[in-house]
Write a protein that holds these residues in place. Structure first.
Motif, PDB file in Angstrom:
ATOM      1  N   THR A   1       0.844  -1.189   0.000  1.00  0.00           N
ATOM      2  CA  THR A   1       0.000   0.000   0.000  1.00  0.00           C
ATOM      3  C   THR A   1       0.883   1.244   0.000  1.00  0.00           C
ATOM      4  O   THR A   1       2.105   1.165   0.113  1.00  0.00           O
ATOM      5  N   LYS A   2       0.257   2.409  -0.058  1.00  0.00           N
ATOM      6  CA  LYS A   2       1.022   3.657  -0.013  1.00  0.00           C
ATOM      7  C   LYS A   2       1.732   3.828   1.331  1.00  0.00           C
ATOM      8  O   LYS A   2       2.727   4.549   1.423  1.00  0.00           O
ATOM      9  N   ASN A   3       1.240   3.152   2.373  1.00  0.00           N
ATOM     10  CA  ASN A   3       1.877   3.251   3.688  1.00  0.00           C
ATOM     11  C   ASN A   3       3.277   2.651   3.705  1.00  0.00           C
ATOM     12  O   ASN A   3       4.108   3.033   4.530  1.00  0.00           O
ATOM     13  N   GLU A   4       3.537   1.700   2.823  1.00  0.00           N
ATOM     14  CA  GLU A   4       4.855   1.060   2.753  1.00  0.00           C
ATOM     15  C   GLU A   4       5.776   1.755   1.753  1.00  0.00           C
ATOM     16  O   GLU A   4       6.896   1.291   1.515  1.00  0.00           O
ATOM     17  N   ALA A   5       5.340   2.848   1.142  1.00  0.00           N
ATOM     18  CA  ALA A   5       6.094   3.472   0.054  1.00  0.00           C
ATOM     19  C   ALA A   5       7.479   3.936   0.493  1.00  0.00           C
ATOM     20  O   ALA A   5       8.451   3.800  -0.255  1.00  0.00           O
ATOM     21  N   ASP A   6       7.594   4.483   1.708  1.00  0.00           N
ATOM     22  CA  ASP A   6       8.904   4.967   2.157  1.00  0.00           C
ATOM     23  C   ASP A   6       9.904   3.819   2.239  1.00  0.00           C
ATOM     24  O   ASP A   6      11.048   3.930   1.764  1.00  0.00           O
ATOM     25  N   GLU A   7       9.485   2.723   2.845  1.00  0.00           N
ATOM     26  CA  GLU A   7      10.393   1.578   2.982  1.00  0.00           C
ATOM     27  C   GLU A   7      10.689   0.953   1.623  1.00  0.00           C
ATOM     28  O   GLU A   7      11.815   0.528   1.349  1.00  0.00           O
ATOM     29  N   LEU A   8       9.681   0.908   0.778  1.00  0.00           N
ATOM     30  CA  LEU A   8       9.865   0.363  -0.560  1.00  0.00           C
ATOM     31  C   LEU A   8      10.861   1.207  -1.345  1.00  0.00           C
ATOM     32  O   LEU A   8      11.796   0.675  -1.967  1.00  0.00           O
ATOM     33  N   GLU A   9      10.691   2.518  -1.300  1.00  0.00           N
ATOM     34  CA  GLU A   9      11.599   3.409  -2.012  1.00  0.00           C
ATOM     35  C   GLU A   9      13.021   3.304  -1.465  1.00  0.00           C
ATOM     36  O   GLU A   9      13.993   3.236  -2.240  1.00  0.00           O
ATOM     37  N   GLU A  10      13.154   3.276  -0.150  1.00  0.00           N
ATOM     38  CA  GLU A  10      14.474   3.153   0.460  1.00  0.00           C
ATOM     39  C   GLU A  10      15.175   1.885  -0.002  1.00  0.00           C
ATOM     40  O   GLU A  10      16.365   1.905  -0.344  1.00  0.00           O
ATOM     41  N   GLN A  11      14.445   0.768  -0.009  1.00  0.00           N
ATOM     42  CA  GLN A  11      15.040  -0.493  -0.431  1.00  0.00           C
ATOM     43  C   GLN A  11      15.454  -0.440  -1.895  1.00  0.00           C
ATOM     44  O   GLN A  11      16.539  -0.900  -2.276  1.00  0.00           O
TER      45      GLN A  11
END
Length: 266
Positions: A37-47
């Protein structure tokens, strides 16, 4: 080593919501399979930035928000380069009819707007035809066509070949799509590593898993769902996760479910 130099990343939920997002990386190539979801976007982008900030192809199983919102965010932010997106969803009119209460159409429309605005190439999965994404090879075993009166069984099933073991991604596929795919791809379905359908409950049947005979199971499943506990204690909720867990125990599988950090298998 499972993947002979490649690595698989399972993104965890940062909220109580269930979601699904995987990355595969190795040899300079990165692909995505769904995107949380959009809530995981920060972690997804960082990875993704740690992996070089470039995705060869992003494969989507179906149009539910907990599978596509992360990609929408990545495209809108523009810090990660996505070369292509592979997906095939039923018509918007169908989605609106069968799942109107959850505004699924708007999320799919948002995805398509983000893709168009970013100029990302769209690839439509062709059932039974291999695709190359860097050194990864991907075989769609279904084509996203509508099945019944729910979006879940329309999930595109992907078999992914790494430099080591193959992985089967089922998305939210359920029992309604089983018979056809078992008939058409009985051998291709057999993969040592699989993603558990529909977050591990009310997905495909025990017989389907027996036919695949997996060794390792990936559960995009938060702790409360893993334990079927919505506040009253272990096993007190309405979900079928414990039943599915029992099936996999009989098969002797090794199971990985959501932790507080990204799960990495290599």
């Amino acid at each position: 080593m499972l993947f002979n130099g490649d690595k698989l990343y399972m993104l965890p939920s940062v909220t109580p919501l269930q979601c699904m997002g995987f990355l595969l990386a190795g040899g300079g190539d990165v692909i995505g399979i769904d995107s949380c979801t959009k809530n995981e976007a920060d972690e997804l982008e960082e990875q993704l930035l740690l992996l070089g900030g470039k995705v060869k192809c992003w494969f989507l199983t179906h149009g539910h928000f907990d599978h596509i919102e992360g990609l929408i965010e990545m495209l809108n932010r523009g810090r990660v380069t996505v070369e292509s997106v592979c997906y095939s969803f039923p018509a918007l009119e169908y989605i609106e009819r069968v799942e109107r209460q959850e505004n699924r159409v708007q999320r799919v429309a948002d995805l398509e707007k983000a893709i168009k605005r970013s100029g990302v190439r769209v690839i439509r999965p062709q059932k039974g035809k291999w695709m190359d994404a860097g050194h990864f090879r991907v075989l769609p075993l279904s084509d996203g066509s509508a099945v019944g009166e729910s979006l879940n069984p329309s999930s595109v099933v992907y078999r992914v070949e790494t430099r080591g073991k193959s992985i089967l991604f089922l998305g939210d596929m359920d029992w309604r799509a089983e018979e056809k795919i078992l008939r058409e791809f009985p051998e291709e379905l057999k993969c040592p590593v699989i993603q558990m359908a529909h977050h591990g409950q009310q997905g495909v049947s025990e017989e389907f898993y027996r036919r695949i005979r997996p060794e390792i199971c990936l559960w995009p499943t938060p702790e409360w769902l893993w334990n079927n506990d919505i506040g009253g204690g272990y096993g007190t909720g309405p979900y079928k996760t414990l039943e599915t867990r029992a099936w996999m125990e009989k098969l002797g599988t090794v199971n990985y479910h959501f932790e507080d950090k990204v799960t990495v298998l290599e």
